[in-house]
Design an enzyme around this catalytic site. Structure first.
Site, PDB file in Angstrom:
ATOM      1  N   SER A  99       3.040  11.721  -3.604  1.00  9.98           N
ATOM      2  CA  SER A  99       2.182  12.882  -3.345  1.00  9.98           C
ATOM      3  C   SER A  99       3.028  14.138  -3.125  1.00  9.98           C
ATOM      4  O   SER A  99       2.483  15.213  -2.918  1.00  9.98           O
ATOM      5  CB  SER A  99       1.318  12.621  -2.105  1.00  9.98           C
ATOM      6  OG  SER A  99       2.152  12.422  -0.977  1.00  9.98           O
ATOM      7  N   ASP A 142      11.198  -0.344   0.113  1.00  8.47           N
ATOM      8  CA  ASP A 142      10.944  -1.750  -0.264  1.00  8.47           C
ATOM      9  C   ASP A 142      12.077  -2.370  -1.083  1.00  8.47           C
ATOM     10  O   ASP A 142      12.022  -3.569  -1.398  1.00  8.47           O
ATOM     11  CB  ASP A 142       9.613  -1.854  -1.028  1.00  8.47           C
ATOM     12  CG  ASP A 142       9.531  -0.924  -2.241  1.00  8.47           C
ATOM     13  OD1 ASP A 142      10.567  -0.671  -2.883  1.00  8.47           O
ATOM     14  OD2 ASP A 142       8.422  -0.449  -2.551  1.00  8.47           O
ATOM     15  N   PRO A 155       0.830  -1.214   0.000  1.00  9.98           N
ATOM     16  CA  PRO A 155       0.000   0.000   0.000  1.00  9.98           C
ATOM     17  C   PRO A 155       0.861   1.259   0.000  1.00  9.98           C
ATOM     18  O   PRO A 155       1.987   1.237   0.518  1.00  9.98           O
ATOM     19  CB  PRO A 155      -0.778  -0.106   1.322  1.00  9.98           C
ATOM     20  CG  PRO A 155       0.012  -1.029   2.181  1.00  9.98           C
ATOM     21  CD  PRO A 155       0.748  -1.954   1.263  1.00  9.98           C
ATOM     22  N   ASP A 156       0.333   2.353  -0.575  1.00 10.14           N
ATOM     23  CA  ASP A 156       1.049   3.620  -0.414  1.00 10.14           C
ATOM     24  C   ASP A 156       0.669   4.201   0.947  1.00 10.14           C
ATOM     25  O   ASP A 156       0.063   3.504   1.784  1.00 10.14           O
ATOM     26  CB  ASP A 156       0.783   4.571  -1.599  1.00 10.14           C
ATOM     27  CG  ASP A 156      -0.648   5.047  -1.697  1.00 10.14           C
ATOM     28  OD1 ASP A 156      -1.436   4.784  -0.756  1.00 10.14           O
ATOM     29  OD2 ASP A 156      -1.014   5.673  -2.700  1.00 10.14           O
ATOM     30  N   PHE A 157       1.020   5.443   1.218  1.00 10.82           N
ATOM     31  CA  PHE A 157       0.779   5.999   2.549  1.00 10.82           C
ATOM     32  C   PHE A 157      -0.519   6.802   2.624  1.00 10.82           C
ATOM     33  O   PHE A 157      -1.289   6.665   3.570  1.00 10.82           O
ATOM     34  CB  PHE A 157       1.969   6.896   2.964  1.00 10.82           C
ATOM     35  CG  PHE A 157       3.231   6.110   3.132  1.00 10.82           C
ATOM     36  CD1 PHE A 157       3.532   5.492   4.331  1.00 10.82           C
ATOM     37  CD2 PHE A 157       4.110   5.945   2.070  1.00 10.82           C
ATOM     38  CE1 PHE A 157       4.675   4.738   4.483  1.00 10.82           C
ATOM     39  CE2 PHE A 157       5.257   5.187   2.204  1.00 10.82           C
ATOM     40  CZ  PHE A 157       5.546   4.588   3.409  1.00 10.82           C
ATOM     41  N   ARG A 158      -0.749   7.661   1.612  1.00  9.91           N
ATOM     42  CA  ARG A 158      -1.790   8.679   1.770  1.00  9.91           C
ATOM     43  C   ARG A 158      -3.021   8.513   0.900  1.00  9.91           C
ATOM     44  O   ARG A 158      -3.900   9.365   0.940  1.00  9.91           O
ATOM     45  CB  ARG A 158      -1.174  10.080   1.552  1.00  9.91           C
ATOM     46  CG  ARG A 158      -0.152  10.418   2.616  1.00  9.91           C
ATOM     47  CD  ARG A 158       0.542  11.750   2.441  1.00  9.91           C
ATOM     48  NE  ARG A 158       1.514  11.925   3.501  1.00  9.91           N
ATOM     49  CZ  ARG A 158       2.732  11.365   3.521  1.00  9.91           C
ATOM     50  NH1 ARG A 158       3.129  10.619   2.498  1.00  9.91           N
ATOM     51  NH2 ARG A 158       3.545  11.548   4.539  1.00  9.91           N
ATOM     52  N   HIS A 167      14.857   7.822   1.944  1.00 11.43           N
ATOM     53  CA  HIS A 167      14.305   7.525   3.269  1.00 11.43           C
ATOM     54  C   HIS A 167      14.851   6.205   3.826  1.00 11.43           C
ATOM     55  O   HIS A 167      14.203   5.554   4.630  1.00 11.43           O
ATOM     56  CB  HIS A 167      12.771   7.528   3.219  1.00 11.43           C
ATOM     57  CG  HIS A 167      12.205   8.884   2.887  1.00 11.43           C
ATOM     58  ND1 HIS A 167      10.907   9.112   2.493  1.00 11.43           N
ATOM     59  CD2 HIS A 167      12.787  10.108   2.915  1.00 11.43           C
ATOM     60  CE1 HIS A 167      10.722  10.409   2.277  1.00 11.43           C
ATOM     61  NE2 HIS A 167      11.852  11.037   2.511  1.00 11.43           N
ATOM     62  N   GLN A 216      11.781   7.350  -2.499  1.00  9.78           N
ATOM     63  CA  GLN A 216      11.389   7.488  -1.088  1.00  9.78           C
ATOM     64  C   GLN A 216      11.033   6.132  -0.505  1.00  9.78           C
ATOM     65  O   GLN A 216      10.686   6.019   0.662  1.00  9.78           O
ATOM     66  CB  GLN A 216      10.167   8.409  -0.968  1.00  9.78           C
ATOM     67  CG  GLN A 216      10.423   9.817  -1.439  1.00  9.78           C
ATOM     68  CD  GLN A 216       9.132  10.594  -1.603  1.00  9.78           C
ATOM     69  OE1 GLN A 216       8.675  11.281  -0.700  1.00  9.78           O
ATOM     70  NE2 GLN A 216       8.525  10.488  -2.765  1.00  9.78           N
ATOM     71  N   ASN A 217      11.107   5.099  -1.344  1.00  7.81           N
ATOM     72  CA  ASN A 217      10.593   3.798  -0.922  1.00  7.81           C
ATOM     73  C   ASN A 217      11.627   3.000  -0.132  1.00  7.81           C
ATOM     74  O   ASN A 217      12.823   3.093  -0.383  1.00  7.81           O
ATOM     75  CB  ASN A 217      10.120   3.009  -2.141  1.00  7.81           C
ATOM     76  CG  ASN A 217       8.983   3.722  -2.852  1.00  7.81           C
ATOM     77  OD1 ASN A 217       8.361   4.613  -2.262  1.00  7.81           O
ATOM     78  ND2 ASN A 217       8.719   3.376  -4.086  1.00  7.81           N
TER      79      ASN A 217
END
Ligand code: OAD
Length: 269
Positions: A201, A110, A34-37, A127, A107-108
C-alpha cells in the site's frame, strides 16, 4: 492489459536491462499470510483478541517494552517455517536466474524471497526478519531455535540480563538496517532499470519513498489490487499500472518471457 504486459516483457528481454522489485505483504497473501491493511482480511482489522490500544501497537517498540505478550501471540502464528513461496516470489527468483535482478527491496518479514532462492546480496529486508533475535536491553544475540523454544513457555528473556528478547523485525520507533540505506545509494540512480512495485500500500516510510526517488529514466510498474502512494501523488507518464492479483500477472509475464518450464520446476521442487 496485454499491451502493458508486452511492454514489461519487452524491457526485460532487452540486453543489459535489469529490474528492481519493491514488494510488500500482498505478494504473500496467496501463501496464506494476511497483509496488514486490507479492510476485512488484513492483520490490523483482526487483532481485537490482543486488546491493543491501536492495531500498529503490536509492532511498536515502546508498546513492546511494556507489553510484549501481544507481539509474541502474533509471532507464534506468523513464524516462518510453515509457508511456501508464491508464483510472484518465484518470478523474482527467475529474474535472478536470468541475470536480470538488480535488487529486491522487501517489507516482508516472512523470508519467502529467500525460501524461493533469491540470494542474500540481492535482497534488502527493509523491515528486518525473524532470522536473528536480540535482547532489547543488553543487545545479546539469541539463536532462533532457542527463541522458538522459549516462545513455547512464555515471553523469551535474555539469559544475561533478563531483558525481553525480540526478533530483528524493525518495529515502529526503530531504525531500518544500514543495508537498506547503503544499497539504495547504489540502486536509486540506475537508468536501464525497470522498477516493479507489488503487493504494497506504500503506506510506511521511508520504504514508500523508494519508487518515488528512483531515476526518472526508469520505467515504473505497479502490480497491486489498488493504486497507491507515488503512483497516485506523483504519477509519471511512463508508469504502467496493473490493478490485478500479483500471481496472475507474474504467471502471464513468465509465459510472455518463455520461462514457464523453469517456473514449473521451481514450484514442483
Ligand atoms: P499493506 O497491507 O499495507 O498493503 C498490502 C497491499 O497489497 C494492499 O494494497 C493490497 O490491496 C495489496 N494486495 C494484497 N493481496 C494482493 C494480491 N494477491 N495481489 C496484488 N495485490 C495484493 O502491506 P505493506 O504495504 O507490506 O511494517 O505494509 C507495509 C508495512 O506496514 C509492513 O512491512 C509492516 C506494516 O506495519 C512493520 O511491521 C514494521
Amino acid at each position: 492489459m496485454d499491451k502493458k504486459l508486452e511492454k514489461i516483457a519487452e524491457v526485460l528481454k532487452k540486453e543489459g536491462s535489469t529490474v528492481t522489485f519493491f514488494v510488500g505483504a500482498g505478494i504473500s497473501t496467496n501463501c496464506g499470510i494476511p497483509d496488514f491493511r486490507s479492510p476485512k482480511t488484513g492483520l490490523y482489522a483482526n487483532l481485537q483478541r490482543l486488546n491493543l490500544p491501536y492495531p500498529e501497537a503490536v509492532f511498536d517498540i515502546e508498546y513492546f517494552k511494556k507489553s510484549p505478550k501481544a507481539f509474541y501471540t502474533l509471532a507464534d502464528e506468523l513464524f516462518p517455517g510453515k509457508f511456501l513461496p508464491s508464483i510472484f516470489h518465484y518470478f523474482i527468483k527467475l529474474c535472478q536466474d536470468k541475470g536480470k535482478l538488480r535488487r529486491c527491496y522487501s517489507q516482508n518479514i516472512d523470508t519467502l524471497e529467500r525460501i524461493a532462492g533469491v540470494e542474500d546480496d540481492k535482497i534488502v529486508e527493509a523491515h528486518g526478519s525473524f532470522a536473528n533475535s536480540h535482547c532489547i536491553t543488553c543487545k545479546a544475540e539469541m539463536e532462533t531455535k532457542v527463541l522458538r523454544k522459549l516462545m513455547k513457555t512464555g515471553i523469551p528473556k535474555c539469559p544475561v540480563c533478563k531483558g525481553y528478547v525480540k526478533p530483528d523485525i524493525v518495529f515502529f520507533g526503530e531504525g531500518l538496517p544500514s543495508k537498506f540505506f547503503d544499497l539504495w545509494d547504489e540502486d536509486c540512480d540506475t537508468e536501464k532499470n525497470l522498477a516493479i512495485v507489488a503487493g504494497t500500500s506504500l503506506a510506511v516510510f521511508p520504504f514508500a519513498n523508494l519508487p518515488h526517488e528512483i531515476n526518472k529514466n526508469c520505467k515504473r510498474v505497479l502490480i497491486n489490487r489498488e493504486k497507491c502512494g507515488t503512483f497516485l501523488d506523483s504519477p509519471r507518464k511512463t508508469d504502467i499500472i496493473l490493478l490485478e492479483d500479483c500471481d496472475k500477472i507474474a504467471e502471464k509475464l513468465v509465459d510472455l518471457l518463455g520461462w514457464k518450464t523453469e517456473l514449473d520446476a521451481l514450484i514442483a521442487k
